[in-house]
Design an enzyme around this catalytic site. Structure first.
Site, mmCIF file in Angstrom:
data_model
loop_
_atom_site.group_PDB
_atom_site.id
_atom_site.type_symbol
_atom_site.label_atom_id
_atom_site.label_comp_id
_atom_site.label_asym_id
_atom_site.label_seq_id
_atom_site.Cartn_x
_atom_site.Cartn_y
_atom_site.Cartn_z
ATOM 1 C CB THR A 44 27.474 47.554 31.311
ATOM 2 O OG1 THR A 44 27.358 46.137 31.415
ATOM 3 C CG2 THR A 44 26.904 48.216 32.546
ATOM 4 C CG LEU A 52 27.680 36.938 30.382
ATOM 5 C CD1 LEU A 52 28.345 37.045 29.017
ATOM 6 C CD2 LEU A 52 26.863 35.664 30.484
ATOM 7 C CB CYS A 75 31.842 44.148 36.118
ATOM 8 S SG CYS A 75 32.332 43.274 34.631
HETATM 9 C C1 UGA Z 1 30.269 40.667 37.897
HETATM 10 C C2 UGA Z 1 28.864 40.095 38.178
HETATM 11 O O1 UGA Z 1 28.945 39.028 39.138
HETATM 12 C C3 UGA Z 1 28.221 39.556 36.899
HETATM 13 O O2 UGA Z 1 26.892 39.140 37.167
HETATM 14 C C4 UGA Z 1 28.213 40.679 35.862
HETATM 15 O O3 UGA Z 1 27.623 40.262 34.652
HETATM 16 C C5 UGA Z 1 29.637 41.123 35.613
HETATM 17 O O4 UGA Z 1 30.185 41.632 36.832
HETATM 18 C C6 UGA Z 1 29.599 42.214 34.561
HETATM 19 O O5 UGA Z 1 29.068 43.286 34.839
HETATM 20 O O6 UGA Z 1 29.958 41.948 33.401
HETATM 21 P P1 UGA Z 1 32.722 39.634 37.622
HETATM 22 O O7 UGA Z 1 33.220 41.042 37.594
HETATM 23 O O8 UGA Z 1 33.228 38.693 36.606
HETATM 24 O O9 UGA Z 1 31.124 39.586 37.509
HETATM 25 O O10 UGA Z 1 33.151 39.055 39.027
HETATM 26 P P2 UGA Z 1 32.395 38.489 40.322
HETATM 27 O O11 UGA Z 1 32.451 37.015 40.309
HETATM 28 O O12 UGA Z 1 31.082 39.124 40.508
HETATM 29 O O13 UGA Z 1 33.398 39.018 41.451
HETATM 30 C C7 UGA Z 1 33.575 40.423 41.653
HETATM 31 C C8 UGA Z 1 34.484 40.678 42.815
HETATM 32 O O14 UGA Z 1 33.867 40.314 44.036
HETATM 33 C C9 UGA Z 1 35.803 39.914 42.766
HETATM 34 O O15 UGA Z 1 36.825 40.771 43.186
HETATM 35 C C10 UGA Z 1 35.588 38.763 43.752
HETATM 36 O O16 UGA Z 1 36.777 38.296 44.325
HETATM 37 C C11 UGA Z 1 34.702 39.430 44.772
HETATM 38 N N1 UGA Z 1 33.856 38.483 45.516
HETATM 39 C C12 UGA Z 1 32.872 37.811 44.895
HETATM 40 C C13 UGA Z 1 34.051 38.323 46.877
HETATM 41 O O17 UGA Z 1 34.943 38.973 47.490
HETATM 42 N N2 UGA Z 1 33.232 37.479 47.561
HETATM 43 C C14 UGA Z 1 32.242 36.781 46.953
HETATM 44 O O18 UGA Z 1 31.513 36.030 47.658
HETATM 45 C C15 UGA Z 1 32.057 36.948 45.593
#
Ligand code: UGA
Length: 439
Positions: free
Chosen positions: A121, A152, A262
């Protein structure tokens, strides 16, 4: 096709393993000798569901190999994926030194007609800068570049790679377009949209996607705060809002705020880029500020639940990673909340199914338990910070017995307030009325 992937972090390793699974012959390169030696020995350095099986299967068939040697990885590769780290600098800039050194190191070995694919990124313009770096080293070489951002999620990265919503490719080269079509043919043939656009557009799709997700979460968390003030239930509100197909019900779970490697980094980088280009994003800035402020708000919630002071209180913390199904503590809200609790005089005993190794380094003042119930034993308050499945299925009678005071602060809304009241708890959650023991 013969492919190379530079960088064996979670993006590079998952990309390499999945490309091998698609049938390509992949060489993964990292300059970290220890990491490569471990991978060659069959060890998987990160916790990522399904990755070990993929590496084993494709390692056995010889479709994936590991090396530290550019001269072994790059010649013969039709495409070279650059998946090195781009951490944030204190200024909010992305640190691009790993991209620059990878470009300089691969250039001498690149084949004529090969495509260098930016997977990391990177801020808008970086793929073209990388192209210039390579061209400078090899003025006579005809090669192509493309941007191919990843989407991802940690913990679900293999599944996300193998079942993409879309594949985004930034390139103006017909040859690169043809190469990328062949690489991803197995997906395209099953109907996955493959979008071709200008390089800058593809670079921006990545940042805009992560920023939009961050804004969505910051917003839903603010609505949760409002729910607490007006007596509404956030679960009702998000269900009602999420059924609007323009909004969707995904990524709407209120919690302690977004973290990880991320969303926080990419929102900062987008803020920086938008400033530099004279198109500042107030909306992204507000989401970042709201998210940071939320962490102290979560600690205040624990203080309230504990009766106004944490001085000398024993707090059980379940969950330290930034979300479930990862061992990653980077930018984890749990880390800041735990620090705040200790700062307010609490003694913290914590447990996390995968994050204990990292946690011991980052949070030395915490007492670490070897399991869930050991963490809870004798505590005045139980705080749930990560939504691990095992924390959603606790034996409530056992928890009630183990706690010195029946107080639970659930910052992931894993339980039904009525059920917790019936089990004898004072139950504080996010965006829902506090439940008190009903018997
Ligand atoms: C995120 C994006 O979702 C991916 O699409 C992207 O490719 C990735 O970053 C990246 O740039 O590589 P990730 O950081 O693994 O993925 O985590 P997420 O599942 O998106 O969660 C991010 C944060 O949001 C976490 O702290 C999670 O607990 C929080 N979250 C997520 C919530 O509080 N509520 C939700 O409904 C979803």
């Amino acid at each position: 096709m013969q492919l190379a992937v530079i960088g064996t972090g979670y993006v590079g390793l998952v990309t390499g393993a999945c490309l091998a699974e698609l049938g390509h012959s992949v060489t993964c390169l990292d300059i970290d000798k220890g990491k490569i030696a471990a991978l060659q020995a069959g060890e998987v350095p990160i916790f990522e569901s399904g990755l070990e099986e993929l590496l084993e299967r494709n390692g056995d068939t010889g479709r994936i190999r590991f090396t530290t040697d550019y001269a072994a990885a790059i010649p013969g590769a039709e495409a070279v994926f650059v998946a090195v780290g781009t951490p944030s600098l204190a200024t909010g800039h992305a640190d691009l030194s790993q991209v620059t050194s990878a470009a300089a190191a691969l250039a001498p070995h690149l084949d004529r007609g090969a495509t260098v694919v930016m997977k990391s990124t990177v801020p808008v313009g970086t793929t073209r800068t990388m192209q210039a770096t390579i061209q400078e080293a090899r003025p006579d070489l005809a090669f192509e570049v493309a941007s191919n951002p990843e989407f991802l999620r940690q913990g679900a990265a293999v599944d996300d790679f193998m079942h993409p919503d879309r594949i985004v490719i930034g390139t103006i080269s017909e040859r690169a377009e043809a190469t990328m079509r062949r690489i991803y043919h197995p997906f395209v043939s099953t109907g996955v949209p493959m979008l071709f656009m200008r390089i800058e557009g593809a670079e921006l799709v990545k940042y805009a996607s992560n920023a939009f997700l961050a804004i969505k979460l910051a917003f839903v968390n603010e609505i949760a705060d409002l729910c607490e003030q007006v007596g509404a239930d956030i679960e009702d509100v998000t269900t009602g809002v999420g059924l609007d197909s323009r909004i969707s019900n995904r990524f709407l779970a209120a919690g302690p705020g977004f973290g990880g490697s991320c969303l926080p980094k990419d929102t900062q980088a987008l803020l920086h880029t938008s400033q530099v280009h004279g198109a500042p994003s107030r909306v992204v800035g507000a989401a970042v500020d709201a998210n940071l402020g939320r962490r102290s708000g979560m600690a205040r919630k624990v203080v309230t639940a504990a009766g106004g002071s944490l001085q000398g209180k024993q707090i059980a913390v379940l969950g330290l990673t930034f979300k479930a199904n990862t061992d990653d503590l980077r930018e984890s809200p749990a880390v800041d909340v735990v620090r705040a609790l200790i700062g307010l005089g609490a003694k913290v005993r914590a447990f996390d199914p995968q994050g204990m190794g990292q946690a011991r380094r980052i949070l030395p003042d915490v007492d670490y338990a070897s399991g869930t119930y050991e963490a809870i034993d004798g505590a005045d308050v139980l705080v749930i910070l990560t939504e691990w499945a095992e924390f959603a299925t606790l034996d409530l009678a056992r928890v009630r017995q183990a706690l010195a005071e029946p107080v639970v602060v659930d910052l992931r809304n894993l339980y039904d307030p009525a059920e917790m009241a019936a089990a004898g708890f004072h139950y504080h959650s996010i965006g829902r009325p506090v439940a008190t023991p009903s018997s």
